[in-house]
Scaffold this motif. Sequence first.
Motif, PDB file in Angstrom:
ATOM      1  N   THR A   1     -11.552 -21.183   0.119  1.00 27.33           N
ATOM      2  CA  THR A   1     -12.090 -20.132  -0.756  1.00 27.33           C
ATOM      3  C   THR A   1     -11.763 -18.750  -0.201  1.00 27.33           C
ATOM      4  O   THR A   1     -11.289 -17.861  -0.922  1.00 27.33           O
ATOM      5  CB  THR A   1     -13.611 -20.295  -0.899  1.00 27.33           C
ATOM      6  OG1 THR A   1     -13.904 -21.547  -1.534  1.00 27.33           O
ATOM      7  CG2 THR A   1     -14.228 -19.160  -1.707  1.00 27.33           C
ATOM      8  N   GLU A   2     -12.004 -18.567   1.082  1.00 27.93           N
ATOM      9  CA  GLU A   2     -11.745 -17.262   1.712  1.00 27.93           C
ATOM     10  C   GLU A   2     -10.254 -16.932   1.724  1.00 27.93           C
ATOM     11  O   GLU A   2      -9.856 -15.777   1.499  1.00 27.93           O
ATOM     12  CB  GLU A   2     -12.303 -17.270   3.131  1.00 27.93           C
ATOM     13  CG  GLU A   2     -13.827 -17.392   3.169  1.00 27.93           C
ATOM     14  CD  GLU A   2     -14.369 -17.597   4.572  1.00 27.93           C
ATOM     15  OE1 GLU A   2     -15.533 -17.238   4.803  1.00 27.93           O
ATOM     16  OE2 GLU A   2     -13.623 -18.126   5.423  1.00 27.93           O
TER      17      GLU A   2
ATOM     18  N   ALA B   1      -9.003 -16.179  -1.857  1.00 29.49           N
ATOM     19  CA  ALA B   1      -9.529 -14.880  -2.279  1.00 29.49           C
ATOM     20  C   ALA B   1      -8.647 -13.754  -1.760  1.00 29.49           C
ATOM     21  O   ALA B   1      -8.383 -12.765  -2.460  1.00 29.49           O
ATOM     22  CB  ALA B   1     -10.964 -14.705  -1.776  1.00 29.49           C
TER      23      ALA B   1
ATOM     24  N   ARG C   1     -10.366 -13.571  -8.562  1.00 35.39           N
ATOM     25  CA  ARG C   1     -11.455 -13.669  -7.595  1.00 35.39           C
ATOM     26  C   ARG C   1     -11.761 -15.132  -7.320  1.00 35.39           C
ATOM     27  O   ARG C   1     -11.751 -15.958  -8.236  1.00 35.39           O
ATOM     28  CB  ARG C   1     -12.712 -12.978  -8.126  1.00 35.39           C
ATOM     29  CG  ARG C   1     -12.554 -11.486  -8.314  1.00 35.39           C
ATOM     30  CD  ARG C   1     -13.869 -10.817  -8.719  1.00 35.39           C
ATOM     31  NE  ARG C   1     -14.353 -11.283 -10.013  1.00 35.39           N
ATOM     32  CZ  ARG C   1     -15.339 -12.132 -10.188  1.00 35.39           C
ATOM     33  NH1 ARG C   1     -15.984 -12.645  -9.149  1.00 35.39           N
ATOM     34  NH2 ARG C   1     -15.706 -12.494 -11.402  1.00 35.39           N
TER      35      ARG C   1
ATOM     36  N   ASN D   1     -14.656 -17.465  -5.276  1.00 35.52           N
ATOM     37  CA  ASN D   1     -15.930 -17.532  -4.563  1.00 35.52           C
ATOM     38  C   ASN D   1     -16.431 -18.969  -4.531  1.00 35.52           C
ATOM     39  O   ASN D   1     -15.808 -19.861  -5.100  1.00 35.52           O
ATOM     40  CB  ASN D   1     -16.961 -16.625  -5.248  1.00 35.52           C
ATOM     41  CG  ASN D   1     -16.639 -15.152  -5.085  1.00 35.52           C
ATOM     42  OD1 ASN D   1     -16.728 -14.598  -3.998  1.00 35.52           O
ATOM     43  ND2 ASN D   1     -16.243 -14.501  -6.182  1.00 35.52           N
TER      44      ASN D   1
ATOM     45  N   LEU E   1     -21.013 -15.542 -10.752  1.00 35.82           N
ATOM     46  CA  LEU E   1     -19.753 -15.342 -10.043  1.00 35.82           C
ATOM     47  C   LEU E   1     -18.541 -15.385 -10.977  1.00 35.82           C
ATOM     48  O   LEU E   1     -17.474 -14.876 -10.630  1.00 35.82           O
ATOM     49  CB  LEU E   1     -19.601 -16.365  -8.923  1.00 35.82           C
ATOM     50  CG  LEU E   1     -20.542 -16.169  -7.735  1.00 35.82           C
ATOM     51  CD1 LEU E   1     -20.413 -17.322  -6.751  1.00 35.82           C
ATOM     52  CD2 LEU E   1     -20.273 -14.837  -7.033  1.00 35.82           C
TER      53      LEU E   1
ATOM     54  N   SER F   1     -19.903  -9.632 -11.243  1.00 36.20           N
ATOM     55  CA  SER F   1     -19.483  -9.905  -9.859  1.00 36.20           C
ATOM     56  C   SER F   1     -18.045  -9.464  -9.615  1.00 36.20           C
ATOM     57  O   SER F   1     -17.365 -10.002  -8.736  1.00 36.20           O
ATOM     58  CB  SER F   1     -19.627 -11.397  -9.547  1.00 36.20           C
ATOM     59  OG  SER F   1     -18.749 -12.158 -10.358  1.00 36.20           O
TER      60      SER F   1
ATOM     61  N   ILE G   1     -16.856  -8.961  -6.068  1.00 34.47           N
ATOM     62  CA  ILE G   1     -17.228 -10.025  -5.138  1.00 34.47           C
ATOM     63  C   ILE G   1     -16.116 -11.067  -5.100  1.00 34.47           C
ATOM     64  O   ILE G   1     -15.778 -11.664  -6.125  1.00 34.47           O
ATOM     65  CB  ILE G   1     -18.551 -10.704  -5.537  1.00 34.47           C
ATOM     66  CG1 ILE G   1     -19.685  -9.684  -5.577  1.00 34.47           C
ATOM     67  CG2 ILE G   1     -18.888 -11.836  -4.558  1.00 34.47           C
ATOM     68  CD1 ILE G   1     -21.000 -10.253  -6.090  1.00 34.47           C
ATOM     69  N   THR G   2     -15.535 -11.278  -3.944  1.00 31.51           N
ATOM     70  CA  THR G   2     -14.542 -12.335  -3.786  1.00 31.51           C
ATOM     71  C   THR G   2     -14.543 -12.789  -2.329  1.00 31.51           C
ATOM     72  O   THR G   2     -14.830 -12.008  -1.414  1.00 31.51           O
ATOM     73  CB  THR G   2     -13.145 -11.871  -4.229  1.00 31.51           C
ATOM     74  OG1 THR G   2     -12.286 -13.018  -4.373  1.00 31.51           O
ATOM     75  CG2 THR G   2     -12.518 -10.889  -3.269  1.00 31.51           C
TER      76      THR G   2
ATOM     77  N   SER H   1     -16.649 -14.922  -1.126  1.00 33.13           N
ATOM     78  CA  SER H   1     -18.041 -15.065  -0.699  1.00 33.13           C
ATOM     79  C   SER H   1     -18.621 -16.411  -1.117  1.00 33.13           C
ATOM     80  O   SER H   1     -18.069 -17.112  -1.966  1.00 33.13           O
ATOM     81  CB  SER H   1     -18.905 -13.943  -1.297  1.00 33.13           C
ATOM     82  OG  SER H   1     -18.519 -12.678  -0.800  1.00 33.13           O
TER      83      SER H   1
END
Length: 299
Positions: free
Chosen positions: A174-175, A178, A187, A189, A237, A242, A245-246, A248
């Motif tokens: 995921t990280e 991203a 994105r 998450n 998400l 959001s 936000i990515t 996370s």
Amino acid sequence: MSAYRSVFAPGTFAGQVVIVTGGGSGIGRCTAHELAALGAHVVLIGRKLEKLHTVATEIAADGGRATFHSCDIRKEDDVADVVQAIVVAHGRIDGLVNNAGGQYIAKAEAIKGKGWEAVVASNLTGGFYMARECFTQAMKERGGAIVNIVADMWGSMPGMAHSGAARAGMMNLTETLALEWARHGVRVNAVAPGYIASSGMDHYPPEAGEQLRSMAATVPLGRFGTEAETSAAIVFLLSAASSFITGSVVRVDGGRPNARGGWGDFTARADTQQRDAVKPFDGFHRYRAPKVVQGERAE
């Protein structure tokens, strides 16, 4: 039958196409219902057509739109083909909920290679295939949002070493995705459900019933979570709210990983569990508690 009681505004996903893997039951089914109630065309993916057909029929009866495809996400070519079919049919993919997965209870020394590979393929490799194909075939040019479903694997997952390793791998994936895909407006998450009273609980052997029912007592908020509480995090998400936000993870676990042995009992009392800030939210109008939570034996 009443409608889904989402906390999000009607029409939040109007015109969008969102894939939900493992959409035939549990958290996937609930999420598909909420997304459809908010205007998305939901594409359900799973291995059992009968279950997918049932959920799609439910969504249609509630006024939403859903189609479905049978696919074993562990098979690379099948994933590529089904994503291509979705792009051809709809011209776009705006969101992906990588929810499909599964595991079984076993001590590490009892896990055979075949079982290990099956669980890792379901919980990690298949999710990678889905994310990669949605990105390369649709999102690379248009952007999009991906939510990977992991688990409460913080620290360890005794009795489920295969699943813990796969879920931890999915967190790193995921990280990484991203970072790599941010330049394309994508994105990525994750949502980590804790002890959720979902239909998946009834898939464990009957002898696990007592252990499953006792887990709520180890949660600081003193109860199981609901499918709708998990779905709300997923939907957030995926939503425009959001958009910054990515990479996370949102934990939906009642604080369970924070409870360490020797620190005393911090569990909420029965009366405080009903205070507005922490009382259960169940917006899913078709939800039924798993039999094991009610003390019944699953068929």
